[in-house]
Write a protein that holds these residues in place. Structure first.
Motif, PDB file in Angstrom:
ATOM      1  N   GLY A  88       0.827  -1.212   0.000  1.00 13.79           N
ATOM      2  CA  GLY A  88       0.000   0.000   0.000  1.00 13.79           C
ATOM      3  C   GLY A  88       0.854   1.252   0.000  1.00 13.79           C
ATOM      4  N   ALA A  89       1.910   1.233   0.786  1.00 17.76           N
ATOM      5  CA  ALA A  89       2.785   2.410   0.856  1.00 17.76           C
ATOM      6  C   ALA A  89       3.436   2.666  -0.494  1.00 17.76           C
ATOM      7  N   LEU A  90       3.952   1.590  -1.141  1.00 15.59           N
ATOM      8  CA  LEU A  90       4.607   1.754  -2.444  1.00 15.59           C
ATOM      9  C   LEU A  90       3.607   2.204  -3.504  1.00 15.59           C
ATOM     10  N   ALA A  91       2.411   1.622  -3.467  1.00 13.06           N
ATOM     11  CA  ALA A  91       1.395   2.001  -4.457  1.00 13.06           C
ATOM     12  C   ALA A  91       1.033   3.466  -4.306  1.00 13.06           C
ATOM     13  N   ALA A  95       1.736   6.244  -7.129  1.00 10.64           N
ATOM     14  CA  ALA A  95       0.602   6.994  -7.698  1.00 10.64           C
ATOM     15  C   ALA A  95       0.863   8.494  -7.658  1.00 10.64           C
ATOM     16  N   ARG A  96       1.703   8.914  -6.727  1.00 10.19           N
ATOM     17  CA  ARG A  96       2.030  10.345  -6.633  1.00 10.19           C
ATOM     18  C   ARG A  96       3.286  10.685  -7.432  1.00 10.19           C
ATOM     19  N   ALA A 157      12.501  22.505   4.015  1.00  8.21           N
ATOM     20  CA  ALA A 157      12.061  21.808   2.804  1.00  8.21           C
ATOM     21  C   ALA A 157      12.211  20.298   2.967  1.00  8.21           C
ATOM     22  N   LEU A 158      13.319  19.855   3.591  1.00  8.73           N
ATOM     23  CA  LEU A 158      13.496  18.410   3.788  1.00  8.73           C
ATOM     24  C   LEU A 158      12.408  17.877   4.724  1.00  8.73           C
ATOM     25  N   ALA A 159      12.143  18.614   5.805  1.00 10.56           N
ATOM     26  CA  ALA A 159      11.120  18.171   6.763  1.00 10.56           C
ATOM     27  C   ALA A 159       9.746  18.110   6.085  1.00 10.56           C
ATOM     28  N   ALA A 160       9.441  19.098   5.265  1.00  7.55           N
ATOM     29  CA  ALA A 160       8.144  19.105   4.575  1.00  7.55           C
ATOM     30  C   ALA A 160       8.045  17.910   3.625  1.00  7.55           C
ATOM     31  N   ARG A 161       9.150  17.593   2.954  1.00  2.00           N
ATOM     32  CA  ARG A 161       9.159  16.455   2.025  1.00  2.00           C
ATOM     33  C   ARG A 161       8.920  15.143   2.781  1.00  2.00           C
ATOM     34  N   PHE A 162       9.618  14.954   3.883  1.00  4.19           N
ATOM     35  CA  PHE A 162       9.447  13.724   4.657  1.00  4.19           C
ATOM     36  C   PHE A 162       8.046  13.641   5.265  1.00  4.19           C
ATOM     37  N   ARG A 163       7.491  14.775   5.687  1.00  5.41           N
ATOM     38  CA  ARG A 163       6.127  14.751   6.231  1.00  5.41           C
ATOM     39  C   ARG A 163       5.149  14.346   5.136  1.00  5.41           C
ATOM     40  N   ALA A 164       5.345  14.912   3.937  1.00  9.31           N
ATOM     41  CA  ALA A 164       4.421  14.628   2.839  1.00  9.31           C
ATOM     42  C   ALA A 164       4.541  13.173   2.377  1.00  9.31           C
ATOM     43  N   LEU A 165       5.777  12.664   2.294  1.00  4.57           N
ATOM     44  CA  LEU A 165       5.966  11.299   1.790  1.00  4.57           C
ATOM     45  C   LEU A 165       5.510  10.252   2.800  1.00  4.57           C
TER      46      LEU A 165
END
Ligand code: CO
Length: 251
Positions: A88-91, A95-96, A157-165
């Motif tokens: 599920g995580a990979l899908a 998808a994003r 920016a790195l923190a925002a990326r990790f939060r989003a991913l």
């Protein structure tokens, strides 16, 4: 979505030598060791509280880990996050449009694993793992991994990326350029690269010890000089197979 920091991967010249520090001096219990031919490594997992430490010895110089060792020397290589549902995580990531090294999970030391491309994670190599369903044998460890420190030119920016991913929650921190993200009971601390000698990506680990005095004695017996400060002990990369390591008292 991510339950905990499953492990941090550390590339070493030889497992046998690295065991002397991580298993024998720090006292981290060795959970398993195996050759993973397709990754070109002999790898080991050691318990460190809620998380584990993975040591990776290249089987030959042409593997990814062998090239890393030749280029960078021993040190932090990747960060692995535990997810209950790796498919599920990979899908969801695919998808994003997130760039993956492994589109489907494959067997690894930690269970069913997959790597994201570092380009997708601000230069950090991130592995996802779904451990075997049977609960792992709990090995009481004298040290608990509490924080993984990441250096970034733009910590926000790195923190925002990790939060989003990965759906990580930001923890409160004094105002400033640093960011702290919770992963289970552990955390990722993102600091400006200039605070860590310009280093980007995985730069250091923090652990907590139940018996800091005992650890100090074990280090002394091993001939390892630790800097003692009010916050605990600081170990230089020369003694830790390339990993700046801070050890505080259990809080
Ligand atoms: Co790993």
């Amino acid at each position: 979505m991510m339950r905990r920091i499953h492990h941090v991967g550390i590339v070493v010249e030889r497992l046998a030598t690295a065991y002397r520090f991580y298993r024998d001096t720090l006292g981290l219990p060795l959970l398993k060791e195996a050759v993973i031919a397709e990754q070109g490594v002999r790898a080991a997992l050691l318990a460190a509280g809620d998380s584990e430490v993975e040591l990776l010895e290249p089987l030959d110089a042409s593997s990814g880990v062998g090239k890393f060792l030749a280029r960078r020397g021993e040190g932090l290589h990747h960060l692995c996050l535990d997810t209950a549902d790796i498919e599920g995580a990979l899908a969801g990531l695919a998808a994003r449009g997130v760039e993956l090294i492994d589109a489907a999970p494959r067997p690894g030391l930690a269970g069913r694993i997959a790597f994201l491309h570092p380009r997708a994670c601000a230069g950090v190599l991130v592995e996802l793992a779904t451990p075997p369903a049977a609960p792992a044998v709990q090995a009481p460890a004298p040290l608990r991994l509490t924080r993984v420190v990441l250096g970034a030119r733009d910590p926000g920016a790195l923190a925002a990326r990790f939060r989003a991913l990965f759906g990580l929650e930001a923890l409160p921190l004094d105002p400033g350029p640093r960011a702290l993200l919770a992963v289970g009971r552990g955390a990722l601390l993102v600091v400006p690269a200039e605070e860590v000698g310009g280093a980007e990506g995985l730069v250091a680990l923090s652990m907590a010890a139940g018996d800091l005095a005992g650890l100090g004695q074990a280090l002394g017996r091993a001939g390892i000089a630790a800097l003692r400060g009010p916050g605990g002990l600081t170990l230089e990369p020369a003694h830790t197979h390339g990993v700046p390591l801070q050890v505080s008292r259990f809080e």
